[in-house]
Write a protein that holds these residues in place. Sequence first.
Motif, PDB file in Angstrom:
ATOM      1  N   VAL A  14       0.740  -1.429   0.444  1.00  0.00           N
ATOM      2  CA  VAL A  14       0.041  -0.095  -0.280  1.00  0.00           C
ATOM      3  C   VAL A  14       0.707   1.130   0.215  1.00  0.00           C
ATOM      4  CG1 VAL A  14      -1.785   1.500   1.306  1.00  0.00           C
ATOM      5  CG2 VAL A  14      -2.092  -1.062   0.881  1.00  0.00           C
ATOM      6  N   MET A  15       1.732   1.337   1.017  1.00  0.00           N
ATOM      7  CA  MET A  15       2.778   2.518   0.891  1.00  0.00           C
ATOM      8  C   MET A  15       3.386   3.059  -0.239  1.00  0.00           C
ATOM      9  SD  MET A  15       3.825   4.277   3.281  1.00  0.00           S
ATOM     10  CE  MET A  15       4.414   5.575   4.028  1.00  0.00           C
ATOM     11  N   GLN A  16       3.407   1.443  -1.007  1.00  0.00           N
ATOM     12  CA  GLN A  16       5.055   2.349  -2.301  1.00  0.00           C
ATOM     13  C   GLN A  16       3.584   1.914  -3.792  1.00  0.00           C
ATOM     14  OE1 GLN A  16       4.636  -0.416  -5.231  1.00  0.00           O
ATOM     15  NE2 GLN A  16       3.380  -1.285  -4.411  1.00  0.00           N
ATOM     16  N   LYS A  17       2.556   1.761  -3.541  1.00  0.00           N
ATOM     17  CA  LYS A  17       1.889   2.659  -4.866  1.00  0.00           C
ATOM     18  C   LYS A  17       1.376   3.638  -4.447  1.00  0.00           C
ATOM     19  CE  LYS A  17      -3.030   1.146  -5.666  1.00  0.00           C
ATOM     20  NZ  LYS A  17      -4.727   0.470  -6.069  1.00  0.00           N
ATOM     21  N   PHE A  18       1.330   4.053  -2.471  1.00  0.00           N
ATOM     22  CA  PHE A  18       0.852   5.604  -2.179  1.00  0.00           C
ATOM     23  C   PHE A  18       1.993   6.345  -2.974  1.00  0.00           C
ATOM     24  CE2 PHE A  18       1.289   8.805   0.453  1.00  0.00           C
ATOM     25  CZ  PHE A  18       0.308  10.054   0.181  1.00  0.00           C
ATOM     26  N   ARG A  36       3.726   5.936  -5.300  1.00  0.00           N
ATOM     27  CA  ARG A  36       4.149   5.667  -6.725  1.00  0.00           C
ATOM     28  C   ARG A  36       2.768   5.859  -7.577  1.00  0.00           C
ATOM     29  NH1 ARG A  36       7.293   0.732  -5.917  1.00  0.00           N
ATOM     30  NH2 ARG A  36       9.368   1.514  -6.500  1.00  0.00           N
ATOM     31  N   ALA A  37       1.769   5.531  -7.678  1.00  0.00           N
ATOM     32  CA  ALA A  37      -0.026   5.968  -8.229  1.00  0.00           C
ATOM     33  C   ALA A  37      -0.489   7.467  -7.459  1.00  0.00           C
ATOM     34  CB  ALA A  37      -1.221   4.895  -7.895  1.00  0.00           C
ATOM     35  N   GLY A  38      -0.072   7.604  -6.632  1.00  0.00           N
ATOM     36  CA  GLY A  38      -0.421   8.988  -5.921  1.00  0.00           C
ATOM     37  C   GLY A  38       0.373   9.918  -5.687  1.00  0.00           C
ATOM     38  N   LEU A  39       1.610   9.919  -5.978  1.00  0.00           N
ATOM     39  CA  LEU A  39       2.621  11.169  -5.646  1.00  0.00           C
ATOM     40  C   LEU A  39       3.385  11.277  -7.300  1.00  0.00           C
ATOM     41  CD1 LEU A  39       4.520  10.891  -1.949  1.00  0.00           C
ATOM     42  CD2 LEU A  39       2.417  12.462  -2.889  1.00  0.00           C
ATOM     43  N   GLY A  40       3.024   9.693  -8.221  1.00  0.00           N
ATOM     44  CA  GLY A  40       2.963  10.095  -9.568  1.00  0.00           C
ATOM     45  C   GLY A  40       4.670   9.812  -9.267  1.00  0.00           C
ATOM     46  N   HIS A  41       5.768   9.344  -8.616  1.00  0.00           N
ATOM     47  CA  HIS A  41       7.413   9.394  -8.523  1.00  0.00           C
ATOM     48  C   HIS A  41       7.668   7.632  -8.030  1.00  0.00           C
ATOM     49  CE1 HIS A  41       7.752  10.152  -4.440  1.00  0.00           C
ATOM     50  NE2 HIS A  41       7.185  11.895  -4.436  1.00  0.00           N
ATOM     51  N   ASN A  42       8.533   7.812  -8.208  1.00  0.00           N
ATOM     52  CA  ASN A  42       9.199   6.202  -7.236  1.00  0.00           C
ATOM     53  C   ASN A  42      10.781   6.669  -6.352  1.00  0.00           C
ATOM     54  OD1 ASN A  42       8.776   4.527  -9.239  1.00  0.00           O
ATOM     55  ND2 ASN A  42       9.331   5.772 -10.715  1.00  0.00           N
ATOM     56  N   ASN A  43       9.599   8.057  -5.206  1.00  0.00           N
ATOM     57  CA  ASN A  43      10.872   8.346  -4.176  1.00  0.00           C
ATOM     58  C   ASN A  43      10.289   7.427  -3.040  1.00  0.00           C
ATOM     59  OD1 ASN A  43      11.990   9.629  -5.313  1.00  0.00           O
ATOM     60  ND2 ASN A  43      11.365  11.122  -4.993  1.00  0.00           N
TER      61      ASN A  43
END
Lengths: 541, 372
Positions: free
Chosen positions: B352-356, B358-365
Amino acid sequence: MAGLVTTLGSGAMTNSIRDISNAACILAIGTNTTEAHPVIALEMKKAVNKGGKLIVANTREIDLVRDATIWLRHRPGTDVTLLMGMARVIVDEGLADTTFVDERCENFEEFKESLKAFDLATVEGITGVPAEKIVEAARTYATNSPAAIFYAMGITQHTHGTDNVIATANLAMLTGNMGKPSAGVNPLRGQNNVQGACDLGALPNVYPGYQAVADSAIKDKFERAWDAFLSDKPGLTVTEMFDGAYEGSIKAMYIMGENPPLSEPNANHAIEALKRLDFLVVQDIFMSETAELADVVLPAASFAEKDGTYTNTERRVQRVRKALEPVGETRPDWLITCQIAQKMGIKGFEFESPSEIMEEIASLTPTYGGITYDRLEQGGLQWPCPTEEHPGTPILHVGIFSRGKGHFVPLEYKPSAELPDEEYPLLLTTGRNLFHWHTGTMTRRVGGLDDLLGEGWVDISPSDAEKLGIAHGDRVRITSRRGSVHARANVTEVSDEGIVYMNMHFAESAVNVLTNPALDPVAKIPEFKVSAVKIAKSDDD
Amino acid sequence: MGEITLTIEGQEITVDEGMTVLDAAERAGIYIPTLCYHPDLAPYGACRLCIVEIEKMRGLPTACTTPATDGMVVQTKTPQLQEFRRGILELMLSEHPHPCLTCWRRERCGPYDICLRNVDVTQRCVTCPNNGICELQDVVDYIGIDHVDLPYTSRELPIDRENPFFERDYNLCILCGRCVRVCQEVRGVGAIAFTSRGSESLPGTAFGHPLRDSDCKYCGACVDVCPTGALIERHRKYKGIPDSKVATTCHYCGVGCQLELELKDGRIMEVIPLRDNDVNRGQACVKGRFSIAEVVHHPDRLTTPLIKKNGSFEEATWDEALELVASKLSSFNKDEIVVISSAKCTNEDNYVMQKFARAGLGHNNVDHCARL
């Protein structure tokens, strides 16, 4: 992990815990297994009791040395040299498994060429291990099959950590110790779910299942599944995030269950970086050193209060089950993140339960494709487990490597970034103790554990202690180029001359104030295991 | 490995070659009393309670040390066997408090009932922390014994409370040797051994020094194998029998030991390492065995959202906190926000955190402390 991906194609423990006791030879390098992974150490001891040989390569006289057939006391940071020295002996004496090398591997000639630099005299000079011991270890490892290599942070936390890992894989391929029971290369993972966090894409360069963010087909797949625009540019690593926060390019941070001031190298820098943020959200079960610096603290449910899964060091996905109602107002981490996302108007976070999340994981992650909560009721499953019918994979690389052919990589000796000199004459290495865990956020709160080990000690050899006029139990100040901490001196022959050792668990003797943040160029792991320090008796008690 | 067929108590059983008579009986669901036997330890044959009668074999062999062979015919509960076992048990009970063990009212007695026979508190089963889960009670129930003719001698030893996690009350020890053997055979530590000789013999450290000065790692394996109340985790004392048990995975290191959380009154009472798995097979370490309850129920646990106002934290509702986080995070350029996930959290939390990010903030940080 990058080292194993390069050579074998998959960055995880190749074999299973169940196999360990049947190994004819175990090479334990850079792991203090009895302290950090006590239950795996039991299996190693079982192997020894069954007649297996145990080679321990460690600068410290750790507990495992008692059970060892051969103890290689090499200097910290010289693992590549030691392992390449052993490989050279194996090749020179014709002990290599040539059939395996020819059929299943590539790039052997280049690797063989690089072995030329590792003649015994050179290896002895760099590692400090007598040549005949290196020969004995090489013969023991090569002639007792199956032979398994185990390593932990002692191999990875170096500026040349990736090379170290590659060196272990080279050695295993050279002797055909891959793809069969009780053999392989086995990294022991430090935290309960570090394997799972990596598997599930909590890494800047990969989606869940190690699917590269830079791969456009993969990006398309996730964009469709998540109905969102995604970036194909790998993100920042933790250490780079802290640099960004320090310099001001990063303004907000959302941290779940981590305590970087104690776990980051150069802790003072990390704390300053957090202070410079405009907004910091921390989600944890205790008020950690990190949470103290937050603008908002969100209370999380503990592992006993939520459902979920962890993936252990042998790639086994196992259930975590809710035993208690969450204490106070706490909520499970996944739920908190989903609620923040929903409040921000982000789609795709309407999960009702962890099993629903696992369904989405399985649908997007080929290695987890066959994992469901129903199946996990029957016991853990080891990935790769691509379909619901697949029984899981206890041994990787059987018949064929994940990347096709095992890739030999030529290596050279690279000294650690910071070695002792006149001003900082001692080499500091770090590790873990049985009684505490990681940054101590949990275990330091347990009365009994703190009673058994309640403060930070620094191990120092009797000869160094004598030179510095330090007696056992004295309070000392340890100083590196980055900072200074206090601890009590433990004068012990466990530490070799010129080498001192500290645990990472104690905030009041925070060893990572001292350690070197220099990174491995590939894996971006800081060099915790080697830094230069000086020690003096301290008056302020 | 071949299969063999034998008959136990008239029941025909087919098992793998190499099994003992005891293993075969267990497979068939036939109970044979044991006290020194433990499935994780090498057969020992010391307590002699598992004696059986085997046709065409002399004497009364112990089931735990006798390999099962094809065509064997085994009796496990003849009057002769029960008589011998009663004799053995009497010897054991001459050094173990037993007024309750031989009393017909035991099942009906509570810990606060006045004993009609005027038995000392220290001699009663109902006040023993192991009451109800005691293997000695099981054996007594099976064999049946209503009196002990031999004179009883109490060892009158003080309870050793020197270590922080478990208590050692050797007045209750029956000298089965499981603790000594598990420490040596399974843990490879050997912190304890049988000390002294004859009637003075007891498990203990070298020269009776405190455990702290021995090689003890406080793994608790000795506590887990002890059949009586001699070795007991301190915090579970007097908690009785758990209300329920939940199997889970340990939250400390990457081994992933399978543990059972025993619950009582909404709290974790004791944590027992599970045996039936391919990971830890009945073992754990000091952290998993003894520290989980204290961590989970610690008074320092964060229980409510906190918002920092003027440099100090103030309690807030979830709505306030989530609203603030969402609006604050929305106020930044997405590239200025980074997310740190956790190797301590579950797979689902991490997903859920990495999806947040990637999908939510639009980057891979997004990263975690894998490297640390």
